[in-house]
Write a protein that holds these residues in place. Structure first.
Motif, PDB file in Angstrom:
ATOM      1  N   LYS A 400      -6.387  -1.471  37.383  1.00  0.00           N
ATOM      2  CA  LYS A 400      -6.791  -2.325  36.271  1.00  0.00           C
ATOM      3  C   LYS A 400      -7.812  -1.609  35.392  1.00  0.00           C
ATOM      4  O   LYS A 400      -8.704  -0.935  35.881  1.00  0.00           O
ATOM      5  N   SER A 401      -7.644  -1.762  34.086  1.00  0.00           N
ATOM      6  CA  SER A 401      -8.610  -1.207  33.135  1.00  0.00           C
ATOM      7  C   SER A 401      -9.396  -2.354  32.514  1.00  0.00           C
ATOM      8  O   SER A 401      -8.892  -3.480  32.393  1.00  0.00           O
ATOM      9  N   ILE A 402     -10.623  -2.072  32.113  1.00  0.00           N
ATOM     10  CA  ILE A 402     -11.454  -3.093  31.474  1.00  0.00           C
ATOM     11  C   ILE A 402     -11.161  -3.141  29.976  1.00  0.00           C
ATOM     12  O   ILE A 402     -10.976  -4.193  29.388  1.00  0.00           O
ATOM     13  N   ILE A 403     -11.131  -1.949  29.370  1.00  0.00           N
ATOM     14  CA  ILE A 403     -10.860  -1.839  27.935  1.00  0.00           C
ATOM     15  C   ILE A 403      -9.880  -0.701  27.707  1.00  0.00           C
ATOM     16  O   ILE A 403      -9.975   0.364  28.337  1.00  0.00           O
ATOM     17  N   GLN A 404      -8.933  -0.916  26.803  1.00  0.00           N
ATOM     18  CA  GLN A 404      -7.992   0.125  26.412  1.00  0.00           C
ATOM     19  C   GLN A 404      -8.285   0.554  24.977  1.00  0.00           C
ATOM     20  O   GLN A 404      -8.855  -0.218  24.203  1.00  0.00           O
ATOM     21  N   PRO A 405      -7.902   1.780  24.605  1.00  0.00           N
ATOM     22  CA  PRO A 405      -8.216   2.284  23.253  1.00  0.00           C
ATOM     23  C   PRO A 405      -7.625   1.401  22.157  1.00  0.00           C
ATOM     24  O   PRO A 405      -6.550   0.834  22.314  1.00  0.00           O
ATOM     25  N   ASN A 406      -8.367   1.300  21.061  1.00  0.00           N
ATOM     26  CA  ASN A 406      -7.872   0.611  19.868  1.00  0.00           C
ATOM     27  C   ASN A 406      -8.405   1.333  18.640  1.00  0.00           C
ATOM     28  O   ASN A 406      -8.930   2.439  18.746  1.00  0.00           O
ATOM     29  N   ASP A 407      -8.297   0.729  17.472  1.00  0.00           N
ATOM     30  CA  ASP A 407      -8.708   1.421  16.248  1.00  0.00           C
ATOM     31  C   ASP A 407     -10.221   1.564  16.123  1.00  0.00           C
ATOM     32  O   ASP A 407     -10.710   2.302  15.267  1.00  0.00           O
ATOM     33  N   LYS A 408     -10.981   0.877  16.999  1.00  0.00           N
ATOM     34  CA  LYS A 408     -12.438   0.971  16.928  1.00  0.00           C
ATOM     35  C   LYS A 408     -13.044   1.764  18.077  1.00  0.00           C
ATOM     36  O   LYS A 408     -14.142   2.283  17.960  1.00  0.00           O
ATOM     37  N   LEU A 409     -12.358   1.844  19.182  1.00  0.00           N
ATOM     38  CA  LEU A 409     -12.868   2.556  20.367  1.00  0.00           C
ATOM     39  C   LEU A 409     -11.754   3.440  20.906  1.00  0.00           C
ATOM     40  O   LEU A 409     -10.646   2.966  21.159  1.00  0.00           O
TER      41      LEU A 409
END
Length: 585
Positions: A400-409
């Protein structure tokens, strides 16, 4: 090629072994020896780091020394995590070791041709066994000794002395910690192992030079004699803990590290501050120890008023009685940009209320959880697999991941607990090696990945008890997936099916002809799901092969005198087939 092929000594490293071979076989130096076994050298310098880590083809060396590959690999250093090296059970910070500028005990080397691994360590300045100082300079010409210095044994003979010297306490401490891995050194009320003791010595040797001696050279650039006093002084800071540390910090009040452009604590302690609070170093016990003392100093000893407005990475008494916090205050307390705080809110890791404020209680709880948050790079180091394999585990729902990449991170974020749960789950599926069938072969996840296997598919098969697995503990990395060895039939094929390659070997024709036979209906092939990849692959049923062999004939199977008894049904001149195929009239 070598007339004399010496056996490896206990705890001998590769550079010492090459030096012994060159001396025993009359080579001028190790460079001459390596050229004789066709070792590629880009210039006249010995690539000591490359050799020390075994980053070269060992085939020729193994062949010429009659050593087993496993035996030779035991002489190599290995890169551990975050600028640490490992040699067998020793974990050494990279800043404490110098491969290219060795120091030798004249008596050890002249009498036994021995260079101890401990003599690589910069703080080791004397030989404990012979009570003499190590030498790194040729007494006859004043030049620095290297691993390719000619006539090294003769130099040691001339430098040999029977004079006994007082052994520095640093050398005594390091030898004691290196010999007994459970041994700890007491500093103040804390105890440290060898690697953390070396970290502390390097820290104080560097900043003592910075403050009191104006010395710009690193410890690696100093001669062995110059390092004696330097490390003795560094050890005094630990012996007089924490008084000596506070005196060092006070010296930077008088002589600030930053001359302009910064204020507050960074004005006075810029580089020291950055080192203590930089990234993953905060997880190292030695730096945690320094951090605690530094924060105590700032709270009770430091009186500069500018400090109050620059309390960033240190846990400040910020809004200590507040119940609600604004976005900017919450971000400051967590030491992150406001944009990152919003990402945590969007990911439902933090709750922001309608008026835009956040509960300080939630921020405090999140700060505790965030200590276990790790990046994708840190996960790859822990699991000992590549980034692509980690993402496969995420996609398969195994990690499980907490946060996945997006346009801001652009980074991933994981929880350490998720990594632990995966390893614990795999441990629960291990079995006894002796209970396995002899037809199964051992492998590792890394080896299977190179062979094209999908790591998530293999792990799912393990969890579903379709693949057996044995656990071999790695004390240097308890989270490494390379501890787990799947035992499996590498073909992963359903019963009564064979691959086109196996059919081509059976019929003794090119594999392309097999695919042509399938295309033309002479062999019955179908795509089947196998365990080594998520995609279906072409397989051929055994009954189809048996039918083919009973009814069809290749040119190589036909007697020329009886060729008139056979009729061509496929071939280059019959329907554009790849090979001629016949049936009986």
């Amino acid at each position: 090629m070598f007339l004399i092929k010496p056996l490896l000594k206990n705890d001998e490293h590769i550079l010492n072994y090459l030096l012994r071979i060159s001396i025993y076989n009359g080579f001028k130096n190790t460079i001459q020896l390596l050229r004789c076994i066709d070792f590629t050298l880009t210039n006249n310098r010995l690539p000591t780091n490359k050799i020390a880590f075994g980053a070269f083809s060992t085939e020729s060396l193994v062949k010429n020394t009659n050593l087993k590959t496993n035996s030779l690999s035991s002489t190599f250093f290995h890169r551990s995590w975050n600028n640490y090296y490992r040699f067998k059970q020793l974990i050494i910070p990279s800043s404490s070791i110098n491969f290219s500028k060795p120091t030798f005990c004249p008596q050890c080397f002249y009498g036994e041709l021995k260079h101890s691994v401990q003599h690589f360590l910069l703080p080791i300045t004397h030989c404990l066994k012979h009570q003499c100082i190590l030498i790194d300079i040729n007494p006859s010409n004043g030049k620095r000794l290297t691993w390719s210095t000619a006539n090294l044994q003769q130099i040691m003979k001339e430098a040999n002395t029977t004079t006994k010297e007082m052994i520095p306490i640093v050398t005594i401490n390091i030898n004691r910690l290196a010999l007994a891995h459970s041994e700890q050194l007491l500093v103040g009320k804390s105890s440290f192992d060898l690697s953390n003791y070396l970290v502390l010595l390097q820290f104080f040797s560097r900043y003592h030079q910075r403050s009191f001696t104006n010395q710009t050279k690193q410890a690696k650039q100093l001669s062995n004699e110059q390092r004696v006093n330097l490390y003795n002084t560094a050890n005094e800071y630990l012996h007089n803990w924490p008084t000596g540390f506070y005196a060092l910090l006070n010296s930077f009040i008088i002589k600030p590290m930053a001359q302009r452009g910064t204020t507050g604590i960074r004005h006075y302690f810029r580089d020291l501050y950055d080192e203590i609070y930089s990234g993953i170093k905060q997880k190292v016990p030695a730096y945690q120890f320094l951090m605690e003392a530094f924060e105590y100093y700032l709270q009770y000893e430091f009186s500069e008023s500018a400090f109050i407005n620059n309390f960033t990475r240190i846990e400040a008494p910020l809004h200590i009685n507040a119940t609600w916090l604004s976005e900017s205050s919450a971000a400051k307390l967590l030491d992150i940009p406001v944009s990152h705080l919003k990402l945590f809110v969007n990911a439902a890791l933090l709750k922001q209320h309608k008026n835009g404020t956040l509960l300080k209680k939630d921020i405090d709880e999140f700060a505790l959880k965030a200590k276990d948050h790790i990046t994708l790079k840190e996960v790859t180091h822990l699991l000992d697999i590549g980034k692509y394999q980690v993402l496969q585990l995420v996609e398969a729902g195994l990690l499980k991941s907490i946060i996945q990449p997006n346009d801001k991170l652009r980074d991933w974020l994981f929880d350490m607990q998720a990594v632990q749960e995966l390893v614990i789950l795999l441990k629960s599926k291990t079995t006894d090696q002796e209970a396995l069938s002899t037809s199964l072969k051992s492998s590792t996840f890394k080896a299977l990945t190179f062979k094209g296997f999908c790591i998530s598919t293999v792990i799912k098969n393990i969890l579903n008890d379709k693949i057996a697995m044995v656990y071999f503990e790695n004390l240097n990395n308890l989270f490494s997936l390379q501890q787990f060895h799947p035992y499996l039939d590498l073909s992963f094929q359903p019963n009564e099916y064979v691959s086109p390659k196996q059919v081509s070997e059976n019929l003794e024709v090119n594999i392309n002809a097999i695919y042509d036979f399938v295309k033309r209906g002479f062999l019955l092939g179908s795509k089947k799901q196998v365990g080594r990849t998520s995609r279906k692959v072409m397989l051929i049923h055994q009954s189809s092969i048996n039918y083919f062999k009973d009814h069809y004939y290749l040119k190589s199977n036909i007697n020329k005198s009886k060729k008139q008894n056979y009729r061509l049904v496929s071939g280059p001149k019959k329907g554009g087939g790849l090979v001629n195929l016949y049936v009986k009239n």
